[in-house]
Design a protein around this motif. Sequence first.
Motif, PDB file in Angstrom:
ATOM      1  N   PRO A   1      11.976  -2.046   6.961  1.00 32.31           N
ATOM      2  CA  PRO A   1      11.014  -0.932   6.969  1.00 32.31           C
ATOM      3  C   PRO A   1       9.622  -1.376   7.407  1.00 32.31           C
ATOM      4  O   PRO A   1       8.765  -0.542   7.649  1.00 32.31           O
ATOM      5  N   TYR A   2       9.393  -2.694   7.469  1.00 34.31           N
ATOM      6  CA  TYR A   2       8.044  -3.212   7.713  1.00 34.31           C
ATOM      7  C   TYR A   2       7.834  -3.691   9.153  1.00 34.31           C
ATOM      8  O   TYR A   2       6.776  -4.203   9.484  1.00 34.31           O
ATOM      9  N   GLY A   3       8.838  -3.568   9.992  1.00 39.71           N
ATOM     10  CA  GLY A   3       8.708  -4.039  11.376  1.00 39.71           C
ATOM     11  C   GLY A   3       8.511  -5.540  11.472  1.00 39.71           C
ATOM     12  O   GLY A   3       7.893  -6.034  12.409  1.00 39.71           O
ATOM     13  N   SER A   4       9.036  -6.273  10.479  1.00 43.00           N
ATOM     14  CA  SER A   4       8.778  -7.710  10.433  1.00 43.00           C
ATOM     15  C   SER A   4       9.701  -8.523  11.321  1.00 43.00           C
ATOM     16  O   SER A   4       9.435  -9.685  11.584  1.00 43.00           O
ATOM     17  N   ARG A   5      10.798  -7.913  11.714  1.00 44.65           N
ATOM     18  CA  ARG A   5      11.747  -8.680  12.524  1.00 44.65           C
ATOM     19  C   ARG A   5      11.617  -8.332  13.995  1.00 44.65           C
ATOM     20  O   ARG A   5      11.286  -7.211  14.354  1.00 44.65           O
TER      21      ARG A   5
ATOM     22  N   TYR B   1      -7.941  -1.499  10.190  1.00 39.59           N
ATOM     23  CA  TYR B   1      -8.102  -0.111   9.772  1.00 39.59           C
ATOM     24  C   TYR B   1      -9.569   0.250   9.924  1.00 39.59           C
ATOM     25  O   TYR B   1     -10.425  -0.380   9.308  1.00 39.59           O
TER      26      TYR B   1
ATOM     27  N   LYS C   1      -0.193  -9.010   8.039  1.00 42.27           N
ATOM     28  CA  LYS C   1       1.184  -8.584   7.744  1.00 42.27           C
ATOM     29  C   LYS C   1       2.155  -9.720   8.080  1.00 42.27           C
ATOM     30  O   LYS C   1       1.924 -10.488   9.018  1.00 42.27           O
TER      31      LYS C   1
ATOM     32  N   ASP D   1      -4.955  -0.234  14.434  1.00 38.64           N
ATOM     33  CA  ASP D   1      -4.459  -0.950  15.615  1.00 38.64           C
ATOM     34  C   ASP D   1      -4.277  -2.423  15.263  1.00 38.64           C
ATOM     35  O   ASP D   1      -4.508  -2.838  14.127  1.00 38.64           O
ATOM     36  N   SER D   2      -3.824  -3.183  16.230  1.00 39.80           N
ATOM     37  CA  SER D   2      -3.735  -4.623  16.052  1.00 39.80           C
ATOM     38  C   SER D   2      -4.198  -5.260  17.348  1.00 39.80           C
ATOM     39  O   SER D   2      -4.403  -4.558  18.340  1.00 39.80           O
TER      40      SER D   2
ATOM     41  N   GLU E   1      -3.439  -6.292  11.115  1.00 36.66           N
ATOM     42  CA  GLU E   1      -3.765  -4.902  11.445  1.00 36.66           C
ATOM     43  C   GLU E   1      -5.229  -4.624  11.122  1.00 36.66           C
ATOM     44  O   GLU E   1      -5.794  -5.224  10.212  1.00 36.66           O
TER      45      GLU E   1
ATOM     46  N   ASN F   1       6.064  -5.513  16.761  1.00 36.18           N
ATOM     47  CA  ASN F   1       7.453  -5.850  17.098  1.00 36.18           C
ATOM     48  C   ASN F   1       8.258  -4.627  17.533  1.00 36.18           C
ATOM     49  O   ASN F   1       9.302  -4.748  18.158  1.00 36.18           O
TER      50      ASN F   1
ATOM     51  N   VAL G   1      -2.520   1.944   4.035  1.00 37.92           N
ATOM     52  CA  VAL G   1      -1.816   0.749   4.519  1.00 37.92           C
ATOM     53  C   VAL G   1      -0.339   0.865   4.166  1.00 37.92           C
ATOM     54  O   VAL G   1       0.018   1.019   3.004  1.00 37.92           O
ATOM     55  N   ARG G   2       0.527   0.808   5.210  1.00 39.27           N
ATOM     56  CA  ARG G   2       1.954   0.925   4.963  1.00 39.27           C
ATOM     57  C   ARG G   2       2.695  -0.216   5.620  1.00 39.27           C
ATOM     58  O   ARG G   2       2.258  -0.727   6.610  1.00 39.27           O
TER      59      ARG G   2
ATOM     60  N   PHE H   1       6.168 -11.090  17.002  1.00 40.65           N
ATOM     61  CA  PHE H   1       5.311 -11.673  15.979  1.00 40.65           C
ATOM     62  C   PHE H   1       6.094 -11.965  14.709  1.00 40.65           C
ATOM     63  O   PHE H   1       6.952 -11.177  14.317  1.00 40.65           O
TER      64      PHE H   1
ATOM     65  N   TYR I   1      -0.363   4.202  16.182  1.00 43.29           N
ATOM     66  CA  TYR I   1      -0.141   2.808  15.822  1.00 43.29           C
ATOM     67  C   TYR I   1       1.324   2.550  15.524  1.00 43.29           C
ATOM     68  O   TYR I   1       1.955   3.249  14.731  1.00 43.29           O
TER      69      TYR I   1
ATOM     70  N   TRP J   1       1.170 -10.773  11.940  1.00 46.49           N
ATOM     71  CA  TRP J   1       0.155 -10.137  12.767  1.00 46.49           C
ATOM     72  C   TRP J   1      -0.924  -9.572  11.848  1.00 46.49           C
ATOM     73  O   TRP J   1      -0.749  -9.571  10.623  1.00 46.49           O
TER      74      TRP J   1
ATOM     75  N   LYS K   1       5.050  -0.281   0.737  1.00 41.74           N
ATOM     76  CA  LYS K   1       6.171   0.668   0.665  1.00 41.74           C
ATOM     77  C   LYS K   1       7.067   0.442  -0.553  1.00 41.74           C
ATOM     78  O   LYS K   1       8.278   0.242  -0.413  1.00 41.74           O
TER      79      LYS K   1
END
Lengths: 280, 401
Positions: free
Chosen positions: A196-200, A103, A151, A115-116, A101, B23, A279-280, A96, B19, A99, A261
């Motif tokens: 840190p954000y899982g964006s890649r 809550y 996100k 979840d997503s 999320e 990715n 939210v992180r 992605f 969770y 995406w 963050k």
Amino acid sequence: MTKKTRPVDRRHVLRLIGAIAVYGATALQFLGGFAKRASGSVAAKASAAGSFPTASYDWTKHRWGFGVDATRCIGCLSCVTACKTENGVSMDPHHFRTWVERYVYLEGEERPRVDSQADAGDIAASSGSVDAYRFDDRDDRNVEKAFFVPKLCNHCANPPCVQVCPVGATFRTADGVVLIDQDYCIGCRYCVQACPYGSRSFNEALGVADKCTWCYHRITKGLKPACVEACPVGARIFGDLDDPQSDISQFIRVNRVNVLKPEMGTHPSVYYVGINRDVR
Amino acid sequence: MVTALFQVPLFQASPFVGYVYPNETIIPWSELIVIYPYLTGLVAGAFIVSSFYHVFGMQQFKPVARFALLTALAFMICVPAPLLLHLGHPERAFEAMITPHWSSAFAAFSYVASFYVVVLMLETWFAFRADFVASAGHNRGLRKLFYRILALDSDDVSERALGYDRRWARALAMIGIPAATLLHGYVGFVFGSLKSRQWWSSDLMPVIFLLSAVVSGIGLLIVLYIATSRIRRTPADETCLRALAQALWSFLIVVVVVEGLEYLTMFYRSEEGIQMIEALIRGPIRAGLTIQAAGSAIALILLTWLIVFRERGKTLVRGLAVAAVVVLIEVFAMRWNVVIGGQELSKTMRGLLVYAPPVLGRDGLVAAAGLLTVPFLLLWLFVRLFPPWEPAHRDAHVPRG
């Protein structure tokens, strides 16, 4: 035993000077190349008039920013579909550029269930679809509070992903967008680890890293990113931070915005409204 | 059929609980990145042992000093292999050297590693030069040519030349110590410097990597020395074995203490997310951590017993061999727990992934096992070409035809 002394003649000295000159010149050339890359003068050249893909675009004249109004998001996932279609992102639930999320605070529970739509449990509960949210573990309890949080890459001013790239294939543009030169990326995935954000994510088919570009091919032509365009409720805001009248400048001015963050020291350029500490 | 059997999916998603960012479901660094620090660690440790003799003149390590050098070289040559195999574009790997991005720890790797390889090769050359000359003397044909080229067509084995060799080997070993330390400390930095992963982000990471590296390298040397002595039907030198046991024991104690301090600090501070770390320890890396902890304990008890009771002969050899093998397994488990464990703990601090390595493919277990075998084959070849054992041993037991 006495040490033999070596007579130093003119020939030796001349040869030494010659060698120093030749090796020195080669070394200087190498160092010059490094210095050029390190100082970013190569990148600066790329923005010179005529060399940019969009000739009329001057990346020194903009500073892009992104806003997310989580209070508006309805979790329709139009943004995710638009992004994947626009950018050719793999349709599976593991890759992605953006995406959404969810809550959910159930009655009597202190912590949210997050979840997503890519959640394996949700996919199973919705008979294999990644296009919708389902509850897989709510049982019969009531929902006390729930919200969605879109996100995407935060296009940090101090991006850890750029810091760790061994070849400088990923970089921050003058207008504040973190991009990847996929013709240069060696595919080590260090940047994927560092974010840190899982964006890649990693594009296995191309063997290179992949990320949100804020649709750089669109914004340099005066268009908006595909996700912003597709959002039916205006939860995604995009614009030029240097223009006080732009959507994003007004968004930041009228709202009390947050970033994700902040303790990481990354200085994100995506500003959030309507999120809480979970939210992180 | 057969082709279908070898068809490897493009990626493998890991199951998770809680969770995790979508990715994250594809673990970026596979067991190849476990092998990489493991190999560099073995190199660092083997090199330190050879330096005990070459630099500090500790005679008790003399019987393994040159063998340790060959071991370090054989393993070091294989270090880049897992990295290259893991890259999406291995053909672009050289860009990291030509156009390095200096803020990246990876950019430094190629320089530090190349420098170290050069130092190691030079030191080996000086340590073996007299042997090249001798081998060129009593071989014929292509073999003679091979050794003559290695000896740079020199046959000078005068006392002066040998003294020169020794001085250079020593000087290079002295440069090699900081280089080996830097190389492995850097490997710890690769993980410890990332703020994105709580399991990695620690100031102690380089120290822990370095110390466990030395431990694993000494362990490897002990195993190899005992095994090769058996193959050569030569009793292993007992003074040397006892010295190796003491070295292993001392370094292992420091490793256990530093690792213990790391855990103590983490749990004492109990910062946000500590529950997830507890869950990681109880969950995905439970087996790995058990092996690590039990391995350290078993090896420490065994070594203490061997040292305290001054065991000799078969008891010493067997006890030490078991301790060394346990250490090798324990350090591998430690690498796994760090590299894979760190990725099994989600960056959301809300979920855990479970990584199951694929069997086939570039990142598969078969490839990984192959990569761990190659350095041993290379070492076998090196030992055949450049016998590292002291002439006294060689002449007494392997008569030359």
